[in-house]
Scaffold this motif. Structure first.
Motif, PDB file in Angstrom:
ATOM      1  N   LEU A  12      14.279   1.498   4.491  1.00 16.36           N
ATOM      2  CA  LEU A  12      14.490   0.715   3.274  1.00 16.36           C
ATOM      3  C   LEU A  12      13.185   0.390   2.550  1.00 16.36           C
ATOM      4  CD1 LEU A  12      17.386  -1.689   4.283  1.00 16.36           C
ATOM      5  CD2 LEU A  12      17.475   0.511   3.116  1.00 16.36           C
ATOM      6  N   ASN A  13      12.048   0.464   3.248  1.00 12.37           N
ATOM      7  CA  ASN A  13      10.770   0.279   2.560  1.00 12.37           C
ATOM      8  C   ASN A  13      10.555   1.351   1.496  1.00 12.37           C
ATOM      9  OD1 ASN A  13      10.003  -2.036   3.869  1.00 12.37           O
ATOM     10  ND2 ASN A  13       8.704  -1.023   5.357  1.00 12.37           N
ATOM     11  N   LEU A  14      11.065   2.565   1.761  1.00 17.94           N
ATOM     12  CA  LEU A  14      10.968   3.629   0.760  1.00 17.94           C
ATOM     13  C   LEU A  14      11.792   3.279  -0.478  1.00 17.94           C
ATOM     14  CD1 LEU A  14      11.276   6.809   3.023  1.00 17.94           C
ATOM     15  CD2 LEU A  14       9.209   5.940   1.908  1.00 17.94           C
ATOM     16  N   VAL A  15      12.941   2.656  -0.268  1.00 18.49           N
ATOM     17  CA  VAL A  15      13.783   2.252  -1.402  1.00 18.49           C
ATOM     18  C   VAL A  15      13.077   1.166  -2.215  1.00 18.49           C
ATOM     19  CG1 VAL A  15      16.038   1.367  -2.091  1.00 18.49           C
ATOM     20  CG2 VAL A  15      15.838   2.800  -0.059  1.00 18.49           C
ATOM     21  N   ILE A  16      12.398   0.243  -1.531  1.00 22.86           N
ATOM     22  CA  ILE A  16      11.691  -0.819  -2.256  1.00 22.86           C
ATOM     23  C   ILE A  16      10.560  -0.232  -3.094  1.00 22.86           C
ATOM     24  CG2 ILE A  16      10.393  -2.975  -2.031  1.00 22.86           C
ATOM     25  CD1 ILE A  16      11.863  -3.500   0.568  1.00 22.86           C
ATOM     26  N   THR A  17       9.872   0.783  -2.581  1.00 22.21           N
ATOM     27  CA  THR A  17       8.812   1.414  -3.386  1.00 22.21           C
ATOM     28  C   THR A  17       9.402   2.085  -4.627  1.00 22.21           C
ATOM     29  OG1 THR A  17       8.921   3.481  -2.087  1.00 22.21           O
ATOM     30  CG2 THR A  17       7.349   1.804  -1.364  1.00 22.21           C
ATOM     31  N   LEU A  52       0.823  -1.209   0.000  1.00 25.22           N
ATOM     32  CA  LEU A  52       0.000   0.000   0.000  1.00 25.22           C
ATOM     33  C   LEU A  52       0.857   1.258   0.000  1.00 25.22           C
ATOM     34  CD1 LEU A  52      -2.881  -0.932   2.478  1.00 25.22           C
ATOM     35  CD2 LEU A  52      -3.100  -0.466   0.034  1.00 25.22           C
ATOM     36  N   LEU A  53       2.063   1.170   0.563  1.00 24.14           N
ATOM     37  CA  LEU A  53       2.958   2.321   0.554  1.00 24.14           C
ATOM     38  C   LEU A  53       3.304   2.728  -0.868  1.00 24.14           C
ATOM     39  CD1 LEU A  53       4.707   4.250   2.302  1.00 24.14           C
ATOM     40  CD2 LEU A  53       6.530   2.539   2.181  1.00 24.14           C
ATOM     41  N   ALA A  54       3.431   1.748  -1.747  1.00 20.01           N
ATOM     42  CA  ALA A  54       3.716   2.034  -3.160  1.00 20.01           C
ATOM     43  C   ALA A  54       2.456   2.345  -3.937  1.00 20.01           C
ATOM     44  CB  ALA A  54       4.442   0.850  -3.796  1.00 20.01           C
ATOM     45  N   ASP A  55       1.296   1.838  -3.508  1.00 23.90           N
ATOM     46  CA  ASP A  55       0.052   2.000  -4.262  1.00 23.90           C
ATOM     47  C   ASP A  55      -0.720   3.262  -3.897  1.00 23.90           C
ATOM     48  OD1 ASP A  55       0.503  -0.355  -5.613  1.00 23.90           O
ATOM     49  OD2 ASP A  55      -0.599  -1.577  -4.173  1.00 23.90           O
ATOM     50  N   LEU A  56      -0.571   3.732  -2.664  1.00 28.99           N
ATOM     51  CA  LEU A  56      -1.317   4.915  -2.239  1.00 28.99           C
ATOM     52  C   LEU A  56      -0.713   6.205  -2.770  1.00 28.99           C
ATOM     53  CD1 LEU A  56      -2.143   4.046   1.491  1.00 28.99           C
ATOM     54  CD2 LEU A  56      -3.764   4.252  -0.401  1.00 28.99           C
ATOM     55  N   ALA A  57       0.588   6.221  -3.042  1.00 26.20           N
ATOM     56  CA  ALA A  57       1.255   7.443  -3.489  1.00 26.20           C
ATOM     57  C   ALA A  57       2.447   7.082  -4.362  1.00 26.20           C
ATOM     58  CB  ALA A  57       1.706   8.276  -2.294  1.00 26.20           C
ATOM     59  N   VAL A  58       2.839   8.026  -5.224  1.00 29.34           N
ATOM     60  CA  VAL A  58       4.003   7.845  -6.090  1.00 29.34           C
ATOM     61  C   VAL A  58       5.135   8.780  -5.691  1.00 29.34           C
ATOM     62  CG1 VAL A  58       4.856   8.040  -8.458  1.00 29.34           C
ATOM     63  CG2 VAL A  58       2.612   7.036  -8.024  1.00 29.34           C
ATOM     64  N   SER A  59       4.805  10.017  -5.326  1.00 30.03           N
ATOM     65  CA  SER A  59       5.843  10.992  -5.007  1.00 30.03           C
ATOM     66  C   SER A  59       6.571  10.618  -3.724  1.00 30.03           C
ATOM     67  CB  SER A  59       5.234  12.395  -4.861  1.00 30.03           C
ATOM     68  OG  SER A  59       4.422  12.464  -3.701  1.00 30.03           O
ATOM     69  N   ALA A  60       7.847  10.992  -3.662  1.00 27.63           N
ATOM     70  CA  ALA A  60       8.666  10.676  -2.483  1.00 27.63           C
ATOM     71  C   ALA A  60       8.131  11.369  -1.238  1.00 27.63           C
ATOM     72  CB  ALA A  60      10.117  11.091  -2.743  1.00 27.63           C
ATOM     73  N   GLN A  61       7.613  12.594  -1.399  1.00 27.70           N
ATOM     74  CA  GLN A  61       7.107  13.329  -0.244  1.00 27.70           C
ATOM     75  C   GLN A  61       5.897  12.643   0.372  1.00 27.70           C
ATOM     76  OE1 GLN A  61       7.853  14.674  -3.203  1.00 27.70           O
ATOM     77  NE2 GLN A  61       9.704  15.820  -2.633  1.00 27.70           N
ATOM     78  N   GLU A  62       4.983  12.169  -0.458  1.00 33.71           N
ATOM     79  CA  GLU A  62       3.784  11.519   0.061  1.00 33.71           C
ATOM     80  C   GLU A  62       4.118  10.167   0.689  1.00 33.71           C
ATOM     81  OE1 GLU A  62       1.200  13.031   0.439  1.00 33.71           O
ATOM     82  OE2 GLU A  62       1.250  14.688  -0.974  1.00 33.71           O
ATOM     83  N   ARG A  63       5.029   9.436   0.084  1.00 35.85           N
ATOM     84  CA  ARG A  63       5.435   8.159   0.676  1.00 35.85           C
ATOM     85  C   ARG A  63       6.156   8.379   1.991  1.00 35.85           C
ATOM     86  NH1 ARG A  63       7.581   4.919  -4.744  1.00 35.85           N
ATOM     87  NH2 ARG A  63       5.496   4.379  -5.533  1.00 35.85           N
ATOM     88  N   THR A  64       6.952   9.448   2.073  1.00 35.91           N
ATOM     89  CA  THR A  64       7.613   9.769   3.327  1.00 35.91           C
ATOM     90  C   THR A  64       6.591  10.108   4.402  1.00 35.91           C
ATOM     91  OG1 THR A  64       9.550  10.609   2.136  1.00 35.91           O
ATOM     92  CG2 THR A  64       9.288  11.304   4.419  1.00 35.91           C
ATOM     93  N   ASP A  77       8.650   1.283  -8.693  1.00 37.03           N
ATOM     94  CA  ASP A  77       8.497   2.231  -9.808  1.00 37.03           C
ATOM     95  C   ASP A  77       9.432   1.890 -10.971  1.00 37.03           C
ATOM     96  OD1 ASP A  77       6.696   3.569  -8.193  1.00 37.03           O
ATOM     97  OD2 ASP A  77       8.155   5.038  -7.481  1.00 37.03           O
ATOM     98  N   GLU A  78      10.695   1.574 -10.648  1.00 38.22           N
ATOM     99  CA  GLU A  78      11.658   1.269 -11.709  1.00 38.22           C
ATOM    100  C   GLU A  78      11.286  -0.023 -12.427  1.00 38.22           C
ATOM    101  OE1 GLU A  78      16.454   1.563 -12.221  1.00 38.22           O
ATOM    102  OE2 GLU A  78      15.723   0.343 -10.555  1.00 38.22           O
ATOM    103  N   ASP A  79      10.849  -1.017 -11.672  1.00 39.49           N
ATOM    104  CA  ASP A  79      10.408  -2.278 -12.284  1.00 39.49           C
ATOM    105  C   ASP A  79       9.224  -2.034 -13.217  1.00 39.49           C
ATOM    106  OD1 ASP A  79      10.091  -5.340 -12.312  1.00 39.49           O
ATOM    107  OD2 ASP A  79       8.149  -4.671 -11.564  1.00 39.49           O
ATOM    108  N   PHE A  80       8.314  -1.181 -12.793  1.00 41.33           N
ATOM    109  CA  PHE A  80       7.149  -0.845 -13.614  1.00 41.33           C
ATOM    110  C   PHE A  80       7.556  -0.196 -14.932  1.00 41.33           C
ATOM    111  CE2 PHE A  80       4.182   2.474 -14.934  1.00 41.33           C
ATOM    112  CZ  PHE A  80       3.009   1.755 -15.101  1.00 41.33           C
TER     113      PHE A  80
END
Length: 510
Positions: free
Chosen positions: A374-379, A147-159, A383-386
């Motif tokens: 590191l969860n932020l790095v995985i998100t 959900l951390l990757a699905d709820l937001a894309v920008s680094a600020q929102e994920r943070t 994005d890169e995998d996508f």
């Protein structure tokens, strides 16, 4: 009246707060589990050494395999190339994860409870409880992290999302402090009541939080469905889109093997997971052999409690640094700090009590703090995998699962390597001790002398210092090869947002 109150709350609570509250219901149980499950089976249920290592070995295998397995089961439908009009962070994707949380969350709480009541032979109960607990924990963690990757894309929102996770995780760590008041190996009743209370609170919290989030995204899914129906009518007469076959697991693994940043990240993270669990497993041992005769019992308890709470509070500051400098530089700085502190402690030696207290606590605080970032790095890797593989949907849970597949063995290697090194250099075996005197019984009397005690203390000190020193060197080497940072990271995020204009740019308010 209750329904009206819940409906009012539904339109007041920010999504980031409700999402973060799920971390409270996880950590309030998991911290107690990590601290007491080994001691319970060794000291209370009297499990034998062979059964313990058999259980840990089976757990190692299942713990590594269930993450990619559950991740694949969760995301395989999203990897289909047939869903060309699906948005990346669509309410449908989020809703599916929330439904999984609403089912697995209470079951996770219930699986925590089965540790504290003997209902089978100790070896069999240890094996079943570990695998059952880890299965539900994996489902909860995968969907929560995805959900951390699905709820937001920008680094600020994920943070921002990660900020509330850290805040609620710190609150959940207070259960460690409370547990000391009821923990008694001789009289286990009070501790069982305490665990029942935690289970009820956590299971109820999962149900309420997932219900609040589902209510919001069900409404969004309905609107999206209506829009899709209109678009479908407008496309009548158009040539149908080419339908590609569904991506297989073998094809996905082949794609992942070419993802260089993923490979460098999991190499670094394997060392990080090893170090995190090494600190958790041997923290009480270091207190006992390095500080027990130099500090009071209350001071030792305080150090242990701070070591569990401070990483989450400290992470709030680290997240603000991530907004300013980026996750890559903050993580690299923490590796450098770990290397410097280990060097200073090695030079100072084991006789500086206050410096030793600070190092033991800070070693765990900074190491756990790194794990949370590191969860932020995985998100970002999601994005890169996508982008690299031109996906129609981001496979968030599956990528988190694949990271866990490679890094989870560090969780089991930590106690194995630590106990082997300690036994090899000092002759101390944590399984062969007198339950009253807590002294090694298989050793000759001479080895209970001051000279042997100093040998064990020196071995513990070198174990305490050299493990983080070596880990820091290896991590700095692997992390320097990670290129998903700076302009490349910005380009990846811009590409993902441009491909999915309907994605969630901002965190919504419930």
């Amino acid at each position: 009246m209750d329904l009206m109150l819940m409906s009012w709350c539904c339109f007041r609570l920010p999504t980031a707060v409700v999402y973060g509250s799920l971390s409270l219901f996880i950590s309030i149980l998991h911290n107690v589990f990590l601290l007491y499950y080994v001691d319970t089976f060794v000291s209370v249920y009297k499990i034998d050494k062979v059964s313990f290592w058999i259980g840990e070995t089976v757990f190692l295998i299942w713990n590594s395999l269930n993450d990619p397995l559950f991740g694949w089961l969760s995301d395989r439908s999203f990897l289909s190339a047939q869903q060309s009009d699906e948005q990346i962070s669509s309410p449908d994707v989020v809703l599916k994860r929330l439904k999984a949380l609403s089912r697995s969350g209470p079951l996770f709480a219930a699986s925590f409870l089965v540790f504290w009541v003997p209902w089978a032979p100790a070896g069999l109960q240890f094996l079943i409880c570990l695998c059952l607990y880890d299965s539900f924990l994996t489902v909860v963690d995968l969907n929560h992290n995805a959900l951390l990757a699905d709820l937001a894309v920008s680094a600020q929102e994920r943070t921002k999302l990660n900020f509330y996770c850290s805040l609620f995780s710190a609150l959940g760590s207070l259960s460690v402090f409370s547990s000391y008041a009821v923990w008694n190996k001789e009289n286990f009743f009070s501790f069982r009541i305490f665990c029942v209370t935690l289970t009820i609170f956590s299971g109820t919290g999962f149900s309420v939080s997932s219900w609040l989030l589902q209510r919001q995204f069900q409404n969004e899914a309905k609107v999206k469905c209506d829009e899709a129906s209109v678009l479908k009518k407008l496309r009548i007469g158009e040539a149908p889109l080419a339908q590609d076959s569904r991506l297989t697991l073998a094809e996905y693994l082949n794609q992942l093997s070419r993802h260089r940043n993923f490979l460098w990240f999991v190499s670094m993270n394997l060392i990080q997971v090893f170090h995190c669990h090494f600190n958790s497993n041997f923290f009480p041992l270091f207190l006992e052999h390095l500080l027990s005769d130099r500090i009071s019992l209350s001071t030792g308890s305080f150090l242990l409690g701070i070591a569990y709470i401070a990483p989450h509070l400290n992470n709030l500051y680290f997240l603000s640094l991530c907004n300013r400098f980026g996750v890559y530089k903050v993580v690299r700085g923490l590796f450098l700090l770990k290397l410097v502190l280990s060097t200073v402690m090695l030079i100072a030696g084991p006789d500086h009590v206050y410096l030793l207290c600070f190092f033991i606590a800070s070693n765990r605080v900074f190491t756990e703090g790194t794990c949370k970032l590191l969860n932020l790095v995985i998100t970002d890797l999601v994005d890169e995998d996508f982008v690299l593989n031109h996906r129609k949907q981001a496979a968030s849970a599956l990528l988190f699962g694949m990271v866990a597949l490679v890094t989870k063995p560090g969780q089991t290697f930590a106690p194995l390597v630590g106990t082997w090194l300690l036994s090899f250099y000092t002759g101390y075996d944590v399984f062969q001790h007198d339950p009253v005197l807590n002294a090694v019984t298989t050793q000759p009397v001479a080895k209970s002398s001051e000279a042997w005690i100093n040998t064990v203390r020196q071995g513990c000190f070198y174990l305490l210092v050299f493990i983080p020193f070596i880990c820091a060197l290896l991590q700095l080497l692997t992390w320097s090869r990670f290129t998903l940072r700076g302009k490349r990271l910005q380009a990846i995020k811009s590409r993902r947002q441009s491909v999915s204009p309907g994605g969630l740019e901002d965190i919504k308010t419930i």
